[in-house]
Design a protein around this motif. Structure first.
Motif, short mmCIF file in Angstrom:
data_model
loop_
_atom_site.label_atom_id
_atom_site.label_comp_id
_atom_site.label_asym_id
_atom_site.label_seq_id
_atom_site.Cartn_x
_atom_site.Cartn_y
_atom_site.Cartn_z
N LEU A 111 0.76 -1.09 0.01
CA LEU A 111 0.14 -0.03 -0.04
C LEU A 111 0.84 1.38 -0.17
O LEU A 111 0.58 2.37 -0.82
CB LEU A 111 -0.90 -0.06 1.10
CG LEU A 111 -2.17 1.16 1.20
CD1 LEU A 111 -2.89 0.76 0.05
CD2 LEU A 111 -2.97 0.74 2.37
N ASP A 112 1.96 1.22 0.96
CA ASP A 112 2.79 2.40 0.83
C ASP A 112 3.66 2.68 -0.68
O ASP A 112 3.73 3.69 -1.04
CB ASP A 112 3.69 2.22 1.93
CG ASP A 112 3.29 2.56 3.11
OD1 ASP A 112 2.02 3.43 3.31
OD2 ASP A 112 3.88 2.16 4.33
N GLY A 113 3.92 1.45 -1.10
CA GLY A 113 4.54 1.56 -2.42
C GLY A 113 3.67 1.90 -3.53
O GLY A 113 4.21 2.79 -4.30
N ALA A 114 2.37 1.44 -3.25
CA ALA A 114 1.30 1.96 -4.49
C ALA A 114 1.20 3.57 -4.18
O ALA A 114 0.92 4.18 -5.29
CB ALA A 114 -0.01 1.18 -4.30
N ALA A 115 1.15 3.92 -2.93
CA ALA A 115 0.84 5.37 -2.77
C ALA A 115 2.24 6.07 -3.48
O ALA A 115 1.83 7.30 -4.16
CB ALA A 115 0.59 5.78 -1.36
N LEU A 116 3.21 5.64 -3.12
CA LEU A 116 4.48 6.55 -3.64
C LEU A 116 4.42 6.36 -5.23
O LEU A 116 4.62 7.45 -5.87
CB LEU A 116 5.82 5.75 -3.24
CG LEU A 116 6.12 5.94 -1.80
CD1 LEU A 116 7.15 5.42 -1.32
CD2 LEU A 116 6.32 7.52 -1.34
N SER A 117 4.04 5.43 -5.96
CA SER A 117 3.87 5.23 -7.24
C SER A 117 2.78 6.17 -7.69
O SER A 117 2.90 6.79 -8.79
CB SER A 117 3.81 3.75 -7.67
OG SER A 117 3.38 3.76 -9.18
N TYR A 118 1.83 6.22 -7.10
CA TYR A 118 0.47 6.98 -7.58
C TYR A 118 0.96 8.46 -7.51
O TYR A 118 0.63 9.25 -8.35
CB TYR A 118 -0.58 6.77 -6.41
CG TYR A 118 -1.43 7.80 -6.20
CD1 TYR A 118 -2.50 8.22 -7.54
CD2 TYR A 118 -1.56 8.80 -5.20
CE1 TYR A 118 -3.58 9.20 -7.40
CE2 TYR A 118 -2.52 9.91 -5.34
CZ TYR A 118 -3.41 9.93 -6.38
OH TYR A 118 -4.51 10.92 -6.20
N ALA A 119 1.79 8.87 -6.43
CA ALA A 119 1.99 10.21 -6.15
C ALA A 119 2.99 10.67 -7.52
O ALA A 119 3.17 11.82 -7.85
CB ALA A 119 2.87 10.60 -4.92
N ALA A 120 4.02 9.66 -7.60
CA ALA A 120 4.94 9.98 -8.85
C ALA A 120 4.24 10.18 -10.18
O ALA A 120 4.51 11.14 -10.98
CB ALA A 120 5.96 9.03 -8.70
N ARG A 121 3.40 9.35 -10.38
CA ARG A 121 2.65 9.48 -11.78
C ARG A 121 1.65 10.45 -11.97
O ARG A 121 1.11 11.01 -13.17
CB ARG A 121 2.08 7.78 -12.18
CG ARG A 121 3.22 6.95 -12.34
CD ARG A 121 2.39 5.71 -12.95
NE ARG A 121 1.59 5.22 -11.61
CZ ARG A 121 0.43 4.38 -11.53
NH1 ARG A 121 0.39 3.69 -13.03
NH2 ARG A 121 -0.04 3.79 -10.65
N GLY B 245 5.72 11.46 5.07
CA GLY B 245 5.73 10.16 5.58
C GLY B 245 4.91 9.03 4.89
O GLY B 245 4.48 9.12 3.92
N SER B 246 4.70 7.97 5.89
CA SER B 246 4.16 6.88 5.26
C SER B 246 2.50 7.12 4.98
O SER B 246 1.92 7.70 5.66
CB SER B 246 4.20 5.44 6.19
OG SER B 246 3.30 4.55 5.91
N TYR C 149 -0.78 7.77 7.49
CA TYR C 149 -1.59 8.98 7.37
C TYR C 149 -3.02 8.55 7.27
O TYR C 149 -3.89 9.19 7.50
CB TYR C 149 -0.98 9.85 6.38
CG TYR C 149 -1.82 10.97 5.86
CD1 TYR C 149 -1.95 12.02 6.65
CD2 TYR C 149 -2.76 10.96 4.37
CE1 TYR C 149 -2.84 13.19 6.34
CE2 TYR C 149 -3.26 12.11 4.38
CZ TYR C 149 -3.67 13.03 5.16
OH TYR C 149 -4.14 14.02 4.79
N ALA C 150 -3.05 7.51 6.49
CA ALA C 150 -4.61 7.19 6.02
C ALA C 150 -5.26 6.53 7.54
O ALA C 150 -6.47 6.79 7.36
CB ALA C 150 -4.52 6.06 4.92
N ALA C 151 -4.33 5.95 8.14
CA ALA C 151 -5.19 5.32 9.38
C ALA C 151 -5.51 6.44 10.35
O ALA C 151 -6.73 6.45 10.82
CB ALA C 151 -4.34 4.60 10.07
N VAL C 152 -4.77 7.35 10.35
CA VAL C 152 -5.28 8.73 11.45
C VAL C 152 -6.41 9.44 10.67
O VAL C 152 -7.32 9.57 11.48
CB VAL C 152 -3.93 9.41 11.47
CG1 VAL C 152 -4.54 10.85 12.03
CG2 VAL C 152 -2.91 9.02 12.29
N THR C 153 -6.47 9.40 9.45
CA THR C 153 -7.49 10.22 8.79
C THR C 153 -8.84 9.57 8.85
O THR C 153 -9.86 10.07 9.39
CB THR C 153 -7.08 10.44 7.38
OG1 THR C 153 -6.04 11.18 7.21
CG2 THR C 153 -8.38 11.17 6.67
#
Length: 378
Positions: free
Chosen positions: A18-28, A89-90, A94-98
């Motif tokens: 999930l963290d990796g997918a989020a980083l990829s999403y942000a980059a693209r 950060g992760s 962040y999603a868990a807190v939100t």
């Protein structure tokens, strides 16, 4: 012998990545057109839906349907995706807190039966958790002071939180009272006092009643408090029923006018309209060695002076004769009238003339008896 090797499911891989997918999403995401951005956002949300569902299931069993909690968690997930910044950060953290914040906000805003400030809502939860911990440690229920010490707050705040806890699920007014019977909790509450608005009027009327002559006050009391009929009142005062009706009408009219003005109007003793039933008249006749004084009408404060003067003159002119006052026509007497008769009695005593009263009506006779004039009755 080792067991069969377990194959990781797609869902577990998705959670791990999930963290990796989020980083990829942000980059693209930055260099894509609007329609492609929507697709990338949808892919990440779909990938993280199981994660949001797991957080929602932590709060099941607290009075809210699991489906509603999952919807709230998904709304929090969408907010987390839209606000995600890789530099902070992760994404998972962040999603868990939100998502957790959205679920708690849902409980604060939608599940409390009574509006309670957010500070007290949060303190209520802390008090509940601290109570469970201290009960386990002390093997008894903790005191307010112990809860305040554990949470490092004042006892007043603890008491407010305990009282606010009842607002989460308030009792229904339609709930039954006891195990049996049709009574409901709402039946135990008092209703509005329908007579409360009339308090001012009652106080005003009470003050105005003292401005009335004694006879009128007594007639009102007998009619409206003693439930006497007009005929009964007429028999009590020795007057006609028609006269009682006129007296009541005049008195009530005066009270209505006085209620509507700042300064009560002057009380007029005459009834007007040709009625002379309460107008006092006197007649003096010498016969058979006696001076017969006939009095008719109402011996009240307006007529008292005339009676005093008339009887005093009759006593002075009597010489050795007896003065007999016929009170058969007197239907009412007040304190001023009694004072006039006492004054005439004193004048007769000084003149050594015998003065007697005759044929007094029951009400008048009782009044004169109370005044000490009973020995003068013929």
């Amino acid at each position: 012998m080792s067991g069969p090797k377990r194959t990781a499911t797609r869902s577990e891989h998705a959670l791990e990545d999930l963290d990796g997918a989020a980083l990829s999403y942000a980059a693209r995401f930055a260099g894509q057109p609007e329609n492609r951005r929507r697709d990338l956002r949808e892919e990440l949300v779909q990938l993280a839906l199981p994660f949001a569902g797991r957080l929602a299931r932590r709060y099941r069993g607290r009075g809210e349907p699991l489906e509603d909690l999952e919807q709230v968690a998904r709304l929090g997930l969408v907010k987390a995706v839209d606000r995600y910044d890789p530099e902070r950060g992760s994404f998972t953290a962040y999603a868990a807190v939100t998502i957790t914040g959205e679920i708690k906000r849902h409980f604060r805003d939608r599940t409390w039966g009574v509006h309670v400030p957010r500070r007290l809502q949060d303190l209520t939860i802390e008090v509940s958790q601290a109570t469970a911990v201290l009960t386990s440690e002390l093997s008894r229920s903790p005191t307010v002071a112990e809860l305040a010490a554990r949470l490092e707050t004042s006892e007043e705040d603890i008491l407010a939180a305990l009282e606010s806890a009842a607002g989460y699920t308030p009792a229904s007014l339609n709930g039954p009272v006891g195990d049996d019977g049709p009574a409901e909790l709402g039946d135990m509450f008092g209703a509005l006092d329908a007579d409360l608005e009339s308090v001012d009027d009652r106080l005003t009327v009470s003050g105005l009643l003292y401005r009335l002559p004694a006879r009128e006050r007594r007639i009102l009391a007998m009619r409206f408090y003693g439930n006497y009929t007009q005929s009964d009142i007429a028999a009590e005062f020795g007057i006609s029923q028609m006269h009682v009706s006129r007296l009541l009408s005049r008195t009530l009219t005066w009270l209505r006018q006085a209620m509507l003005t700042d300064a009560p109007p002057r009380w007029e003793s005459g009834v007007g309209q040709g009625d002379t039933a309460d107008t006092l008249t006197m007649s003096v006749e010498r016969t058979g060695g006696k001076v017969l004084v006939g009095v008719r009408g109402e011996l009240d404060r307006d007529a008292a002076e005339r009676v005093r003067v008339g009887l005093t003159e009759a006593v002075c002119a009597a010489g050795d004769d007896e003065v007999l006052v016929d009170l058969d026509g007197v239907g009412f007497i007040d304190a001023a009238g009694i004072a006039a008769l006492l004054a005439s009695h004193e004048a007769a005593r000084r003149a050594a003339v015998r003065l007697r009263f005759a044929r007094a009506q029951p009400y008048v006779r009782r009044s004169l008896t109370v005044a000490g004039l009973a020995p003068l009755f013929a």
